[in-house]
Design a protein around this motif. Structure first.
Motif, PDB file in Angstrom:
ATOM      1  N   ASN A  41       0.803  -1.212   0.000  1.00 32.57           N
ATOM      2  CA  ASN A  41       0.000   0.000   0.000  1.00 32.57           C
ATOM      3  C   ASN A  41       0.841   1.269   0.000  1.00 32.57           C
ATOM      4  N   ALA A  42       2.083   1.169   0.437  1.00 33.73           N
ATOM      5  CA  ALA A  42       2.923   2.360   0.581  1.00 33.73           C
ATOM      6  C   ALA A  42       3.066   3.162  -0.713  1.00 33.73           C
ATOM      7  N   PRO A  43       3.360   2.531  -1.860  1.00 34.73           N
ATOM      8  CA  PRO A  43       3.461   3.341  -3.090  1.00 34.73           C
ATOM      9  C   PRO A  43       2.169   4.063  -3.438  1.00 34.73           C
ATOM     10  N   MET A  44       1.017   3.428  -3.146  1.00 34.29           N
ATOM     11  CA  MET A  44      -0.259   4.074  -3.438  1.00 34.29           C
ATOM     12  C   MET A  44      -0.514   5.257  -2.499  1.00 34.29           C
ATOM     13  N   GLU A  45      -0.071   5.115  -1.246  1.00 34.67           N
ATOM     14  CA  GLU A  45      -0.180   6.234  -0.310  1.00 34.67           C
ATOM     15  C   GLU A  45       0.664   7.413  -0.788  1.00 34.67           C
ATOM     16  N   GLU A  46       1.830   7.123  -1.360  1.00 36.14           N
ATOM     17  CA  GLU A  46       2.689   8.182  -1.886  1.00 36.14           C
ATOM     18  C   GLU A  46       1.999   8.910  -3.040  1.00 36.14           C
ATOM     19  N   TRP A  47       1.328   8.153  -3.901  1.00 35.27           N
ATOM     20  CA  TRP A  47       0.574   8.767  -4.989  1.00 35.27           C
ATOM     21  C   TRP A  47      -0.489   9.710  -4.435  1.00 35.27           C
ATOM     22  N   ARG A  76     -16.788  -6.400   8.061  1.00 38.69           N
ATOM     23  CA  ARG A  76     -15.625  -5.994   8.859  1.00 38.69           C
ATOM     24  C   ARG A  76     -15.608  -4.463   8.945  1.00 38.69           C
ATOM     25  N   ARG A  77     -16.190  -3.942  10.013  1.00 39.52           N
ATOM     26  CA  ARG A  77     -16.319  -2.499  10.190  1.00 39.52           C
ATOM     27  C   ARG A  77     -15.103  -1.950  10.945  1.00 39.52           C
ATOM     28  N   GLU A  78     -13.998  -2.003  10.273  1.00 40.77           N
ATOM     29  CA  GLU A  78     -12.731  -1.472  10.758  1.00 40.77           C
ATOM     30  C   GLU A  78     -11.786  -1.458   9.557  1.00 40.77           C
ATOM     31  N   THR A  79     -10.575  -0.918   9.752  1.00 37.30           N
ATOM     32  CA  THR A  79      -9.514  -1.047   8.758  1.00 37.30           C
ATOM     33  C   THR A  79      -8.383  -1.822   9.407  1.00 37.30           C
ATOM     34  N   ARG A  80      -8.236  -3.077   9.004  1.00 39.45           N
ATOM     35  CA  ARG A  80      -7.221  -3.948   9.611  1.00 39.45           C
ATOM     36  C   ARG A  80      -5.995  -4.092   8.720  1.00 39.45           C
ATOM     37  N   TRP A  81      -6.222  -4.093   7.405  1.00 37.43           N
ATOM     38  CA  TRP A  81      -5.102  -4.277   6.464  1.00 37.43           C
ATOM     39  C   TRP A  81      -5.186  -3.200   5.389  1.00 37.43           C
ATOM     40  N   PRO A  82      -4.678  -1.976   5.666  1.00 38.26           N
ATOM     41  CA  PRO A  82      -4.801  -0.893   4.681  1.00 38.26           C
ATOM     42  C   PRO A  82      -4.297  -1.319   3.304  1.00 38.26           C
ATOM     43  N   GLY A  83      -5.111  -1.064   2.297  1.00 36.65           N
ATOM     44  CA  GLY A  83      -4.770  -1.503   0.949  1.00 36.65           C
ATOM     45  C   GLY A  83      -5.462  -2.807   0.622  1.00 36.65           C
ATOM     46  N   TRP A  84      -5.259  -3.787   1.472  1.00 37.51           N
ATOM     47  CA  TRP A  84      -5.984  -5.034   1.271  1.00 37.51           C
ATOM     48  C   TRP A  84      -7.449  -4.845   1.651  1.00 37.51           C
ATOM     49  N   GLN A  85      -7.684  -4.047   2.700  1.00 37.94           N
ATOM     50  CA  GLN A  85      -9.046  -3.856   3.211  1.00 37.94           C
ATOM     51  C   GLN A  85      -9.067  -2.510   3.919  1.00 37.94           C
ATOM     52  N   THR A  86      -9.575  -1.483   3.228  1.00 37.83           N
ATOM     53  CA  THR A  86      -9.576  -0.122   3.764  1.00 37.83           C
ATOM     54  C   THR A  86     -10.998   0.410   3.816  1.00 37.83           C
ATOM     55  N   ARG A  87     -11.474   0.726   5.017  1.00 35.92           N
ATOM     56  CA  ARG A  87     -12.791   1.330   5.206  1.00 35.92           C
ATOM     57  C   ARG A  87     -12.590   2.794   5.601  1.00 35.92           C
ATOM     58  N   THR A  88     -13.001   3.730   4.738  1.00 35.15           N
ATOM     59  CA  THR A  88     -12.842   5.145   5.056  1.00 35.15           C
ATOM     60  C   THR A  88     -13.770   5.573   6.187  1.00 35.15           C
ATOM     61  N   ASP A  89     -14.886   4.853   6.371  1.00 36.54           N
ATOM     62  CA  ASP A  89     -15.807   5.194   7.453  1.00 36.54           C
ATOM     63  C   ASP A  89     -15.412   4.528   8.773  1.00 36.54           C
ATOM     64  N   TYR A  90     -14.533   3.559   8.715  1.00 35.91           N
ATOM     65  CA  TYR A  90     -13.984   2.933   9.919  1.00 35.91           C
ATOM     66  C   TYR A  90     -12.470   2.839   9.736  1.00 35.91           C
ATOM     67  N   PRO A  91     -11.764   3.968   9.837  1.00 33.57           N
ATOM     68  CA  PRO A  91     -10.340   4.013   9.462  1.00 33.57           C
ATOM     69  C   PRO A  91      -9.391   3.371  10.461  1.00 33.57           C
TER      70      PRO A  91
END
Length: 591
Positions: A305-311, A536-551
């Motif tokens: 996910n890191a390269p996408m965060e940089e973008w 899954r109402r959380e963000t446990r694996w950013p990129g693999w599983q990202t919930r903006t409403d449950y960050p």
């Protein structure tokens, strides 16, 4: 031969179900999928009892099918002399951020792992060694191989085991009787025949689910070939199990990989094999920004996910910096690519790009469901039997046990074979489904072909709609993998419409009929994936599983497995949870 087959497919025009030939096969063990896990299932079962009749149903041609069809340049898990199977479980646990993962499955797999890799070497796979004969590691757990012949090596052993291989037959559904799986049905994609495989035990080894999401590198939606995963592993194994009531686990833990941009080539060859750091457009080392999360040793979802965060932060594009490599190293790296992704070398040449003077641009892939990489797949017991008696899973099809990769999928093939063999010893009889059930399935399978003259939809039309829907609303690459409750609800409403529209699928020939059935499978699996992402109402694996409403991560409520199954009465998918159980001592976040 290809032209002859194409002509046969065009000429196959049945007027009714009565014109379709049925092939009935009785066997002891049915293996659905002839990839690496399926091949190991056959070999191990034949060792346990050479007298058993083993059948492999393979959608393609077993010598070059599955995710390993084009070869590999590495085996990603092989336990070094100074490490233990428990150490590998700790590492795997850390790679998914402390879990959840099935530690019992992971440990049993790790105990078989090295023997399976050594099997491959005994069968003829070249494993690279140093001048002292020691296996050459290119990372903490992965070793270098010359793997262009990896799949033919495994396929030859499966054939030598005595298994009957039915090539060019794609699974359509499981055979069920009295709540048990007693085989499966299939479509002959070259001959048009309807296959009925009756079996005492069935192992699903069909690989994972790709092409659920739109890939930004796929110029042709008809082929879908410009994706990282095998484009012909579409989730059929998951779909036939889901429709028969089997429980699925962890589909929300999707696999998103960092790939070379515009061509979707492997990045570990560069970053791990040749030590090329990830940099952004400011020439900053990206992983230095994530030191508190482990830097270069961060969990896989962080590094992906890191390269996408940089973008997103305005520091893209990102690259693997190969400019420090010597000409000899660049040459060796390109040779390694010829083992795993030969056309990538041609892609670089078409751009006139020399990796020694210009870094290689990278980007995120579309998401995949892969039980050998992340945790998605069937919920299985220690014998690898699903929640449906008689139905076993191996490789990418078996869930809860991430980071198996090639060697671990082979190991799971052995374990599933032993479980299926033990199960067969308990049987007194094998009831069969009634004739009406088979006729209903046959009617479903051939409906798009028999109604080809009527107005309707081509498979590619529903496929394109589904892929765009998943990409935009269920956390695809164009959304930087982000989603929320409202988007997921919208996706579910639209998927419900697609499920109604599959009755209007039309196929002009056998190939398009196969694509129609694949599209139906994709829609079913996609619905389950969205249900998991929603649950899954959380963000446990950013990129693999990202919930903006449950960050944030929520260990209090979601340190558990998300499960799903289809209610046979309503046809609706229901989600629920299972508890995480830690059996290996140590910090869950570190290895």
């Amino acid at each position: 031969m290809a032209n002859i087959n194409a002509k046969r497919m065009r000429q196959f025009k049945p007027g009714s179900l009565a014109d379709i030939e049925t092939v009935e096969v009785d066997c002891d063990l049915l293996v659905i999928g002839g990839g690496n896990a399926g091949c190991f299932v056959a070999v191990e079962t034949a060792k346990l009892d050479p007298g058993l009749k083993i059948v492999i149903m393979e959608k393609a041609e077993i010598m070059r099918s599955g995710a390993c069809s084009a070869g590999m340049d590495a085996i990603n898990t092989y336990i070094p002399p100074d490490k233990t199977p428990e150490d590998l479980v700790r590492w795997s646990r850390a790679q998914v951020g402390g879990g959840p993962l099935r530690e019992d499955l992971s440990l049993s797999n790790a105990r078989e792992l090295n023997e399976c890799v050594e099997d491959l070497e005994r069968w003829g796979l070249p494993i690279l060694r140093d001048e002292n004969g020691n296996v050459r590691y290119r990372g903490k757990w992965d070793i270098s191989i010359h793997g262009e012949q990896l799949k033919p090596i495994m396929a030859e052993k499966a054939i030598e085991s005595g298994a009957d291989v039915y090539n060019r037959v794609t699974a359509t559904n499981l055979l069920m009787s009295d709540g048990r799986c007693v085989g499966a049905t299939g479509l002959g994609v070259r001959d048009g025949k309807f296959y009925i495989f009756r079996a005492k035990a069935t192992v699903v080894a069909t690989g994972g689910a790709g092409t659920l999401y739109k890939s930004y590198t796929a110029d042709s939606t008809d082929s879908g070939a410009q994706i990282w995963m095998c484009p012909y592993c579409v989730g059929t194994g998951y779909a036939i199990g889901l429709r028969s009531g089997a429980e699925l686990t962890s589909l929300e833990q999707r696999w998103v990989a960092t790939r070379t941009k515009d061509f979707c080539g492997p990045v570990d060859t560069i970053s791990v094999g040749y030590g090329a750091p990830i940099i952004n457009c400011k020439n900053e080392k990206v992983m230095d920004r994530y030191k508190d999360l482990g830097g270069d040793a961060a969990p896989r979802y962080i590094r992906a996910n890191a390269p996408m965060e940089e973008w997103l932060a305005g520091r893209g594009p990102c690259y693997c910096d190969t400019t420090h490599l010597t000409p000899e190293k660049v040459h060796a790296m390109l040779e390694d690519y010829l083992n795993e992704r030969p056309s990538f070398v041609l892609f670089l040449a078409s751009r006139g790009q020399d990796p020694g003077s210009e870094p290689i641009e990278i980007y995120g892939s579309d998401p995949y469901i892969l039980g050998g990489h992340t945790g998605g797949g069937f919920w299985v017991d220690m014998q690898r039997m699903s929640t449906v008696p008689g139905l076993f899973a191996a490789g990418e099809a078996a869930g809860g046990n991430p980071n198996k990769f090639v060697g671990g999928c082979c190991a799971e093939g052995k374990l599933a074979a032993r479980g299926a063999h033990a199960y067969m010893q308990t049987l007194k009889d094998t009831p069969m489904p009634d004739k009406s059930t088979l006729e209903k399935e046959m009617s479903r399978v051939y409906a798009p072909l028999l109604t080809a003259g009527e107005d309707g939809l081509r498979p590619v039309e529903i496929k394109e709609r589904l892929q765009r829907l998943m990409d935009e609303y269920a956390g695809g690459v164009t959304q930087f993998y982000r989603t929320n409750e409202e988007r997921l609800d919208y996706a579910l409403r639209q998927i419900a419409l697609l499920k109604e529209q599959v009755q209007y699928l039309r196929a002009q020939d056998l190939h398009e009929l196969m694509q129609a059935l694949e599209t139906i499978d994709r829609v079913d699996v996609a619905e389950a994936v969205v249900m998991h992402l929603k649950a899954r109402r959380e963000t446990r694996w950013p990129g693999w599983q990202t919930r903006t409403d449950y960050p944030e991560r929520d260990d209090e409520n979601f340190d558990c497995f998300i499960e799903s199954r289809m209610n046979p009465q309503t046809g609706k998918i229901e989600t629920f949870t299972r508890p995480y159980e830690q059996i290996i001592p140590g910090d869950r976040q570190t290895a």
